[in-house]
Design an enzyme around this catalytic site. Structure first.
Site, short mmCIF file in Angstrom:
data_model
loop_
_atom_site.label_atom_id
_atom_site.label_comp_id
_atom_site.label_asym_id
_atom_site.label_seq_id
_atom_site.Cartn_x
_atom_site.Cartn_y
_atom_site.Cartn_z
N TRP A 100 -84.67 -18.43 24.12
CA TRP A 100 -85.67 -17.50 23.59
C TRP A 100 -85.13 -16.70 22.41
O TRP A 100 -85.83 -16.47 21.43
CB TRP A 100 -86.23 -16.60 24.70
N ASP A 168 -86.77 -8.27 23.62
CA ASP A 168 -87.76 -9.15 24.24
C ASP A 168 -87.53 -9.05 25.74
O ASP A 168 -86.53 -9.54 26.26
CB ASP A 168 -87.53 -10.59 23.75
N LYS A 192 -95.43 -12.81 33.43
CA LYS A 192 -94.38 -12.92 34.45
C LYS A 192 -94.43 -11.72 35.40
O LYS A 192 -94.67 -11.88 36.58
CB LYS A 192 -93.01 -13.06 33.80
C1 LIG Z 1 -87.87 -14.36 27.31
C2 LIG Z 1 -89.10 -14.99 26.75
N1 LIG Z 1 -89.46 -14.70 25.49
C3 LIG Z 1 -90.55 -15.23 24.95
C4 LIG Z 1 -91.35 -16.12 25.63
C5 LIG Z 1 -92.56 -16.69 24.97
O1 LIG Z 1 -93.67 -16.06 25.49
P1 LIG Z 1 -95.16 -16.50 25.14
O2 LIG Z 1 -95.37 -17.81 25.81
O3 LIG Z 1 -95.95 -15.38 25.72
O4 LIG Z 1 -95.27 -16.59 23.68
C6 LIG Z 1 -91.03 -16.45 26.95
C7 LIG Z 1 -91.87 -17.38 27.71
O5 LIG Z 1 -91.56 -17.84 28.76
C8 LIG Z 1 -89.87 -15.87 27.52
O6 LIG Z 1 -89.51 -16.17 28.76
#
Ligand SMILES: Cc1ncc(COP(=O)(O)O)c(C=O)c1O
Length: 355
Positions: A100, A168, A192
């Site tokens: 991520w 994040d 989540k």
């Molecule tokens: C730590 C993290 N950041 C970003 C994301 C991306 O999120 P989204 O699918 O809401 O764009 C996720 C998705 O699982 C994630 O676990």
């Protein structure tokens, strides 16, 4: 058969929340209309979004100089929106802790100078780097507080002094106490720990909003959403309604103090299991183990496949590791009852005995 939901996201929601939403689905507060059918400018929806915002302020003890925003586009959209608004010709520092963080870095590079100040890629993202040399007068530092795929989590956040720290927190927001004043901006996809997919929570300090870049397309500018209190355009109203119910549930449960204890207990059960034998092996460095996404391997890929198949048949859903890394992963978010983890550990004992 009872299902135990270990999906990484979208993920389990509190049963009480689903029941409440079900009861109110066709008539919100007895008004004879569903929350999905009323204007986002109505007083009934205003009460919901205001209460959701208040709940976050209460649970996270958010100081007055922060805005709580409900946006769209997922956490992925924040990967771009952050540098678009806040990287204004200087450098942004990023800590690379996994899949991520990497995505956030890739997007930031489209908007300016990015310095990766620490990385755990040398050891397959199995740990959280502890030493950072931040760029002098960089515009912000970005971290991923919990890597959902790699199963590592920051226990201590870097001290960035006057440099705004951005995190994040998609997969560990509201899982433990937090000192918001250490952060300039926190963001999280809701799916989540706080609600259904389709809503992105952004908590942003007012000076960052004020100093954000001008000339950005309206919908991607923090100024728009802060000024209009998340109601510039039609918001994801059903999602915000569920978030209100989830945060009500969390307050009722005793808030972040209480959930932090429960989460530690749940994670402890699984990690103790790994540490007391050699059949299940955690993939994360011990001191950086995630209390939300517990990643592990079995002695062979064949056994992992069998484990996941048999677990699924026994009602334990979503234990397959992310497709990019394989192995197994148990996501044990706030709404997952302790009992589900206890049952999983029993199943794991049994599977180990038989194999
Ligand atoms: C730590 C993290 N950041 C970003 C994301 C991306 O999120 P989204 O699918 O809401 O764009 C996720 C998705 O699982 C994630 O676990």
């Amino acid at each position: 058969m009872k299902k135990h939901n270990f999906y990484a996201g979208p993920a389990i929601l509190p049963q009480e929340v689903l029941e409440k939403a079900k009861a109110e689905l066709t008539s919100l507060n007895g008004i004879g209309l569903s929350v999905m059918e009323i204007s986002h400018r109505s007083k009934d929806f205003d009460a919901i979004i205001t209460s959701a915002e208040e709940n976050f302020k209460k649970l996270l003890n958010i100081p007055d100089n922060y805005h709580v925003l409900f946006l769209q586009g997922g956490a992925s959209q924040q990967f771009g929106m952050i540098p678009m608004n806040l990287l204004k010709g200087g450098t942004a520092d990023y800590v690379n802790t996994g899949a991520w963080a990497k995505k956030a870095i890739k997007e930031a590079k489209l908007f300016g100078n990015v310095n990766v100040v620490a990385s755990s890629e040398d050891k397959n993202f199995s740990y959280i780097p502890k030493e950072y040399n931040f760029t002098d007068d960089c515009e912000y530092v970005h971290i991923t507080s919990n890597e959902t795929i790699g199963g590592v989590q920051f226990n201590d956040f870097p001290d960035t002094g006057d440099i705004p720290l951005i995190a994040d927190m998609s997969s560990d927001i509201m899982s433990k106490k937090l000192d918001i004043s250490n952060f300039g901006l926190i963001y999280a996809g809701a799916q989540k720990n706080i609600g259904p997919s389709g809503v992105t929570l952004v908590i942003i300090r007012d000076d960052l909003v004020k100093n954000s870049a001008d000339g950005i397309t309206t919908m991607l500018s923090y100024k728009t959403h802060a000024e209009k209190k998340s109601l510039y355009n039609t918001p994801p109203s059903f999602g915000i309604y569920i978030i209100k119910l989830v945060t009500d549930w969390l307050i009722e449960l005793g808030g972040l103090d209480e959930i932090e204890k429960i989460n530690a207990e749940k994670a402890g059960l699984l990690y103790d299991k790994f540490d007391s034998g050699d059949f299940y092996n955690g993939t994360a460095n011990k001191e950086d183990r995630s209390k939300m996404n517990v990643t592990f391997r079995l002695p062979s890929e064949e056994l992992e496949k069998k484990f996941i198949e048999e677990a699924t048949a026994a009602g334990f859903i979503g234990l397959k590791g992310h497709r990019s890394v394989g192995g197994c992963r148990a996501s044990i978010y706030n709404a997952l009852p302790l009992e589900s983890v206890q049952e999983l550990v029993k199943f794991m004992d049994e599977f180990e005995k038989n194999n």
